[in-house]
Design an enzyme around this catalytic site. Sequence first.
Site, PDB file in Angstrom:
ATOM      1  N   GLU A 185     -36.507  58.772  43.105  1.00 13.23           N
ATOM      2  CA  GLU A 185     -37.206  59.997  43.524  1.00 13.23           C
ATOM      3  C   GLU A 185     -38.434  59.682  44.383  1.00 13.23           C
ATOM      4  O   GLU A 185     -39.581  59.972  44.008  1.00 13.23           O
ATOM      5  CB  GLU A 185     -37.571  60.844  42.310  1.00 13.23           C
ATOM      6  CG  GLU A 185     -36.340  61.319  41.553  1.00 13.23           C
ATOM      7  CD  GLU A 185     -36.649  62.256  40.391  1.00 13.23           C
ATOM      8  OE1 GLU A 185     -37.782  62.207  39.863  1.00 13.23           O
ATOM      9  OE2 GLU A 185     -35.757  63.027  40.006  1.00 13.23           O
ATOM     10  N   GLU A 341     -28.452  62.680  38.573  1.00 11.49           N
ATOM     11  CA  GLU A 341     -28.978  63.055  37.257  1.00 11.49           C
ATOM     12  C   GLU A 341     -28.627  64.523  37.030  1.00 11.49           C
ATOM     13  O   GLU A 341     -29.240  65.413  37.617  1.00 11.49           O
ATOM     14  CB  GLU A 341     -30.497  62.863  37.200  1.00 11.49           C
ATOM     15  CG  GLU A 341     -30.920  61.413  37.369  1.00 11.49           C
ATOM     16  CD  GLU A 341     -32.432  61.212  37.285  1.00 11.49           C
ATOM     17  OE1 GLU A 341     -33.147  62.102  36.781  1.00 11.49           O
ATOM     18  OE2 GLU A 341     -32.896  60.147  37.754  1.00 11.49           O
TER      19      GLU A 341
HETATM   20  C1  GAL Z   1     -36.159  62.549  36.724  1.00  8.58           C
HETATM   21  C2  GAL Z   1     -36.299  61.037  36.816  1.00  8.58           C
HETATM   22  C3  GAL Z   1     -35.740  60.360  35.588  1.00  8.58           C
HETATM   23  C4  GAL Z   1     -36.284  60.997  34.361  1.00  8.58           C
HETATM   24  C5  GAL Z   1     -35.987  62.479  34.374  1.00  8.58           C
HETATM   25  C6  GAL Z   1     -36.496  63.193  33.151  1.00  8.58           C
HETATM   26  O1  GAL Z   1     -36.945  63.187  37.644  1.00  8.58           O
HETATM   27  O2  GAL Z   1     -35.632  60.547  37.947  1.00  8.58           O
HETATM   28  O3  GAL Z   1     -36.095  58.997  35.609  1.00  8.58           O
HETATM   29  O4  GAL Z   1     -37.645  60.764  34.290  1.00  8.58           O
HETATM   30  O5  GAL Z   1     -36.588  63.051  35.496  1.00  8.58           O
HETATM   31  O6  GAL Z   1     -37.859  63.208  33.062  1.00  8.58           O
END
Ligand code: GAL
Length: 702
Positions: A185, A341
Amino acid sequence: MKRLWMKLACGLMGAYLLMVPAAQGQQVPSGKSFDLIEWNGGKFIYGADYYPEAWDESQWEKDATLMQEAGFNFVRMGEFAWVKMEPQEGHYDFAWLDRALKVLNAHGIRAVLGTPTASPPAWLYAKYPDIAAMDAQGVRYRYGSRRNYCLHNPDFVAATTRIVTAMAEHFKDHPGVLGWQIDNEVGGPKCYDPASQTAFQAWCQRKYQTLEALNAAWGTVFWGHTYHAWGEIPLPWNTLYNTSNPSLALDFDRFWSDSTHAYVDVQTAILRKIAPRQAITHNEMGMYSEVDYHDLNRSLDFVAWDNYPMGHEDYSQYFRQGLAHDLMRGSKDNQNFMIMEQEGGLPGWATFGGRQAAPGLYRVWAYQSVAHGADGICYFRWRTSRYGTEQYWEGILDQDSYRNSRYFVVSQTGKELGQLTPMLEGSKVVSPVAMLVSPDSRWALQIQPGVEDFQYERQLHDYYDAFRRAGVSVDVAFPPSDLANYRLVVAPALYVTDPTLVNKLTAFVKNGGTLILTFRSGVKDEHNVVTDKTLPGPFADITGVAIHEFDPQINEEQEIVGPGESSFPARTWSDILDPSTANVLATYGKGYYSGKPAVTENHAGKGLVYYVGTESKSPFFYDRLISLAAQKSRVALNAKIPPGVEVAVRQKAGKKIIFVLNYTSTDQTVPLDQAYQNALTGKTEALEVQIPAYGVKVLTTP
Ligand code: GAL
C-alpha cells in the site's frame, strides 16, 4: 547558480533524487501478461494472505491442508518479514520461506511474494535514522510502526535495492512463486525532509526548465513569492492554515505521486532484470488519492487491490466498493484485476470496526469483486494474528484455527468459483458509461475545496450510484483516456483542465457523445490558476451557458425545481446559469435567484451536454437526471432492481454473465429482461429471479 545547485544536490543526496521523473517521465514498460494459475480448465486465483513466520512450523502442514480443502491455489507472503529475511545488514535467510513454500506447493498452493519494504528492520533505523519520514512540521517519525520511511532517502533506497535483489536472486526460478507484490500500500506518509525538498526542487527544474517559466506558471507574484534560485523553492508545509501557494501544492502532489512511482520502479527494474518470468503487481487502495494509480500501473503487469467493505450491514455501501473496483479496473485501462486483500473477517485495530457481518455477506462481497472484473481473490488474512496491532482484525480463521462459519463460506465460494472459472475466463465488464476521474482536479479540490462541504468523492457517487441502481455498468476513465467507445460520460467537478482534455471532451461531444458536467468545472488551468474566462471557462461553448454569479455554502436551503414536475433539495453550491444556446431543465426554487436556471441541456455538434449547477442530497434527483440523459444516449436502464440488490454483468463473445447480488437480510425478487440460465445449477431461472437474503445468483445466456 545552476552549477552550484547541481553540486549541492548531487553531493548531498546522490543521483537517485534527481531521477524522480516529472509527470511524463520515463516508465518501465509493462511486462508479460497476468500469469494466472490454471484451475479447473480456466484461470483464477483463490487464496489468502499468509504469515507463516508468525506460527510454529508444526502448524504449516495443517494450514496447507485446510487451505487446499477450501479450494485455495494461492497465498501472498513475506511483505512484512524484512527482518526475518535480513536479520543483519547483508546477511540473508530465506530458508524458512523455502520451507513454507515447499509445504504449500505440495498442496497445490503457489505464492506471490511481497517485497518487505513497508516495514524496515529496527537495525536499519538505528543505523540510518534519516530513513524515517518527516512530517510537515519538521518532526521525524520514529521506529515502531510501519510505512513511515522516506522514499527520498538514499540509504533507504540502497537498502531497498539490496533486499529486493537478494529476494529476486533467491526466488527467480522457484516454480512455486508466481510473482511479486511491491511493498505494501504505497503512497504515504508524505515526507517533508531536506532530501524531499531537494528532490522536489529537482523535479520542478525538470518540469519547468527555467525559473521564469515556473514563476509565471505558479503566479508567484502573489505575496512576493518569486524565486531566483531553485534551492529557494519550499515544500507546502504551511498546512496549519493551508497558506501555501495552491499551484505549488498541486505540483507537490504530482511530485509525490511521481516519487512513489519512481520508488516502485526501483523495485520493478530489479525484478524485471533478475526474475523476468515472474509477474509484478502491488496492493493498491481503491479510492485512495495520494497516488495517480493510472500512472503507476503503467509499471505493473496487472492491478491488485485491497477490498474492505468494513463489515457494513448498510447495503448502500456496495456502491462504495463498486466504484473502487471500477476505478481500479480503469486504472489499467479496463484490464481485469485481482483482489490481494479481500475482507475475510471483522476489521478492527484497537477496537472492532463494527458489527460482525452475516457470513453470507463475505460470499456476496467476493462475488461483487468478480462481477466487477476480479480474476483472483486473496482474503486478508488466513488467520487472525495473536500479536501486535491487528489482534482485532479478523482473518478467515481466528487464533484457535477452528473451522468457523467464515471458513465454510469461503470454501463454498472457492468451490463455486472453481466451477465457474472456465466460463469466466476471458470475460470482461463492458460499459456504455464512463466516469472521468481526474487526479489533478481531486488534488486541487483537496487543496482548496472552495466550500467546507465539498466532497469530490461524493459527487462521483451522486452519479455513479444512480447508474448502478439502474443496473448500468460504469467504467472509470482517467484523463486523457480514449472516450470514443462510450455513449455517455460523466465528468464531475472537472476543476483543473488542460487543452488536451478539453479538446478530447469537445470532440467526444461533437461526434455524438453525451456529456454531463457539474459545478466547479473549467475553473482552473493545469497550473491550478483560475481562468480569466467566464465560467465554465473552456466548456462555455459546448455547455451553451455562462456563469456570472454563484452561491456557495447553500447547504439545504435551496431547492431544485425539475427536471419534470418534482423538486429536490439542493446543497453545497448553486451556479446561477445564464443560457446562450442551452435549454433549461431545472431552476432554483428559493431566494433572490428563484426561477433562474440550475440544470441545462445543450446540443453541440452531434452530441449533448448537460450542465448541473448544483448538488442534491436526494438520489431521486440523480435517478431523474440520468434517466433523461440515458434515454437520449440509448443507454438501457433497469428501473426495477430493488434497493440493496446489485445486478452486474461480465461479457465474452456475445455471452452475458449476470451477477445478482443481494446485500440485504431479506429475500428479494429481481425482474430481468429475459429468462437466464443459472450458471451453477444449469437450470433456467424465472424472468423474476428469486434471490435469498445475502444470496448470489450467477446467470448466463445459454
Ligand atoms: C491493509 C494492509 C494489511 C493489513 C490490513 C488490516 O491496509 O495492507 O497489511 O494491515 O490493512 O489492517
